[in-house]
Design a protein around this motif. Structure first.
Motif, short mmCIF file in Angstrom:
data_model
loop_
_atom_site.label_atom_id
_atom_site.label_comp_id
_atom_site.label_asym_id
_atom_site.label_seq_id
_atom_site.Cartn_x
_atom_site.Cartn_y
_atom_site.Cartn_z
N GLN A 51 26.09 -28.45 54.21
CA GLN A 51 27.49 -28.31 54.60
C GLN A 51 28.06 -29.57 55.25
O GLN A 51 29.26 -29.66 55.48
CB GLN A 51 27.63 -27.12 55.58
CG GLN A 51 27.28 -25.79 54.95
CD GLN A 51 27.14 -24.69 55.98
OE1 GLN A 51 27.69 -24.78 57.07
NE2 GLN A 51 26.39 -23.66 55.64
N ASP A 52 27.20 -30.53 55.53
CA ASP A 52 27.64 -31.76 56.18
C ASP A 52 28.42 -32.62 55.18
O ASP A 52 27.99 -32.80 54.04
CB ASP A 52 26.41 -32.53 56.69
CG ASP A 52 26.78 -33.69 57.59
OD1 ASP A 52 27.40 -34.64 57.10
OD2 ASP A 52 26.45 -33.64 58.78
N SER A 53 29.54 -33.17 55.62
CA SER A 53 30.38 -33.96 54.71
C SER A 53 29.73 -35.27 54.28
O SER A 53 30.18 -35.89 53.32
CB SER A 53 31.74 -34.25 55.38
OG SER A 53 31.55 -34.98 56.58
N ASP A 54 28.68 -35.69 54.98
CA ASP A 54 27.99 -36.93 54.62
C ASP A 54 26.79 -36.72 53.71
O ASP A 54 26.07 -37.68 53.42
CB ASP A 54 27.55 -37.67 55.89
CG ASP A 54 28.72 -38.32 56.60
OD1 ASP A 54 29.58 -38.89 55.92
OD2 ASP A 54 28.77 -38.24 57.84
N THR A 55 26.54 -35.49 53.28
CA THR A 55 25.44 -35.25 52.35
C THR A 55 25.98 -34.81 51.01
O THR A 55 27.11 -34.33 50.89
CB THR A 55 24.47 -34.17 52.88
OG1 THR A 55 25.14 -32.90 52.91
CG2 THR A 55 23.92 -34.52 54.23
N ALA A 71 25.61 -42.05 54.74
CA ALA A 71 25.90 -42.43 56.13
C ALA A 71 24.81 -43.38 56.61
O ALA A 71 23.72 -43.43 56.04
CB ALA A 71 25.96 -41.19 57.02
N GLY A 72 25.12 -44.07 57.68
CA GLY A 72 24.18 -45.06 58.21
C GLY A 72 23.32 -44.52 59.35
O GLY A 72 23.18 -43.31 59.54
N ASN A 73 22.79 -45.45 60.14
CA ASN A 73 21.84 -45.10 61.19
C ASN A 73 22.41 -44.14 62.23
O ASN A 73 21.70 -43.31 62.78
CB ASN A 73 21.34 -46.36 61.90
CG ASN A 73 20.37 -47.13 61.04
OD1 ASN A 73 19.73 -46.60 60.14
ND2 ASN A 73 20.25 -48.42 61.31
N THR A 74 23.71 -44.25 62.51
CA THR A 74 24.32 -43.39 63.53
C THR A 74 24.17 -41.92 63.17
O THR A 74 23.90 -41.08 64.03
CB THR A 74 25.80 -43.74 63.73
OG1 THR A 74 25.89 -45.12 64.10
CG2 THR A 74 26.43 -42.89 64.80
N TRP A 75 24.32 -41.59 61.89
CA TRP A 75 24.19 -40.19 61.43
C TRP A 75 22.78 -39.69 61.71
O TRP A 75 22.59 -38.59 62.22
CB TRP A 75 24.51 -40.11 59.94
CG TRP A 75 24.52 -38.72 59.38
CD1 TRP A 75 25.60 -37.89 59.30
CD2 TRP A 75 23.42 -38.00 58.79
NE1 TRP A 75 25.23 -36.69 58.71
CE2 TRP A 75 23.91 -36.73 58.38
CE3 TRP A 75 22.08 -38.29 58.57
CZ2 TRP A 75 23.10 -35.79 57.77
CZ3 TRP A 75 21.26 -37.35 57.97
CH2 TRP A 75 21.78 -36.10 57.57
#
Length: 198
Positions: A145-149, A172-176
Motif C-alpha cells: 500500500q506504500d506509494s513508494d513500492t 525511494a532512497g535511504n531515507t525510506w
C-alpha cells in the motif's frame, strides 16, 4: 561498496520475520523457477524489498540460518558481501549458534532464490524482527500500500501465501529504508505503518 546494514529488533526468539533490501545493478530478465510457467520477468535496475519469515527456533529453518542461506549463492558462486557480517551479528546477539552456512550448499527452490543467485543482485540491508508470531503477510500487505513500492507480479515471492506479493520494487532512497527500520523498531511488532513521515 556500501557498508552492510543489519537491524535486529527484539531479544529472545530465534524465529521471526525479515525484510531484505536487494539492489539490482543492471536491468535483468529473470525466470523465477516455475513461476508464471517459467516466463521471463523484466526487473529494472534499482532496489527491491523482500519479506520473509522463518518460524523454527532451531535447525535449517531457523531465522539466522534462513538469512545466511539467502546470502549464499549456489553453484560455487561467491556469497553476498553481507554474509560475513550477518554471521558475526547473529552469533553476537544469540540469534544463531554454530556454523550457519548451509551444509550441503544451496539449491534454488523459493522464488527469491533465483534473484539472489544473480551476481548483479546484492543484499545491502536486512531488518530482522525476532518474534514467533507470523508477521510476514501483514508487513507485505502494508508495503504493497506504500506509494513508494511497486508490485512486480502478483503472488511473486509468496509461494505459501496465495494472493499476496512479498517481492516489491522500491522507488525511494535511504531515507525510506531508515524510516521503515525506525518504524518497525518503535512498533516492535505491533503496528506496521510504513507511510512516510509528515
Amino acid at each position: 561498496m556500501e557498508t552492510p546494514n543489519i537491524t535486529v529488533i527484539g531479544e529472545d526468539a530465534r524465529a521471526g520475520t525479515y525484510l531484505l533490501r536487494i539492489r539490482l545493478a543492471e536491468d535483468t530478465e529473470i525466470r523465477f523457477g516455475r513461476f508464471k510457467k517459467g516466463h521471463p520477468i523484466f526487473l529494472p535496475t534499482g532496489d527491491y524489498v523482500y519479506v520473509g519469515s522463518a518460524l523454527a527456533e532451531k535447525g535449517a529453518t531457523s531465522l539466522a540460518r534462513r538469512l545466511v542461506r539467502h546470502a549464499t549463492r549456489g553453484a560455487n558462486l561467491p556469497p553476498h558481501a553481507i554474509r560475513c557480517e550477518m554471521i558475526r551479528r547473529f552469533t553476537e546477539c544469540g540469534l544463531g549458534i554454530g556454523n550457519l552456512i548451509p551444509r550441503r550448499g544451496k539449491t534454488l527452490h523459493w522464488h527469491i532464490d533465483f534473484l539472489l543467485q544473480l551476481q548483479s543482485a546484492e543484499i545491502v540491508n536486512v531488518i530482522v524482527l525476532r518474534s514467533p508470531e507470523r508477521l510476514e503477510n501483514r508487513i507485505a500487505e502494508r508495503l504493497k500500500q506504500d506509494s513508494d513500492t511497486q508490485i512486480i507480479e502478483r503472488n511473486l515471492g509468496a509461494n505459501d501465501a496465495p494472493g499476496s506479493t512479498h517481492l516489491l520494487r522500491v522507488n525511494a532512497g535511504n531515507t525510506w529504508w531508515e524510516f521503515l527500520a525506525a518504524q518497525l523498531t518503535q512498533d516492535n511488532g505491533n503496528n506496521y505503518d510504513t507511510k512516510k513521515q509528515p
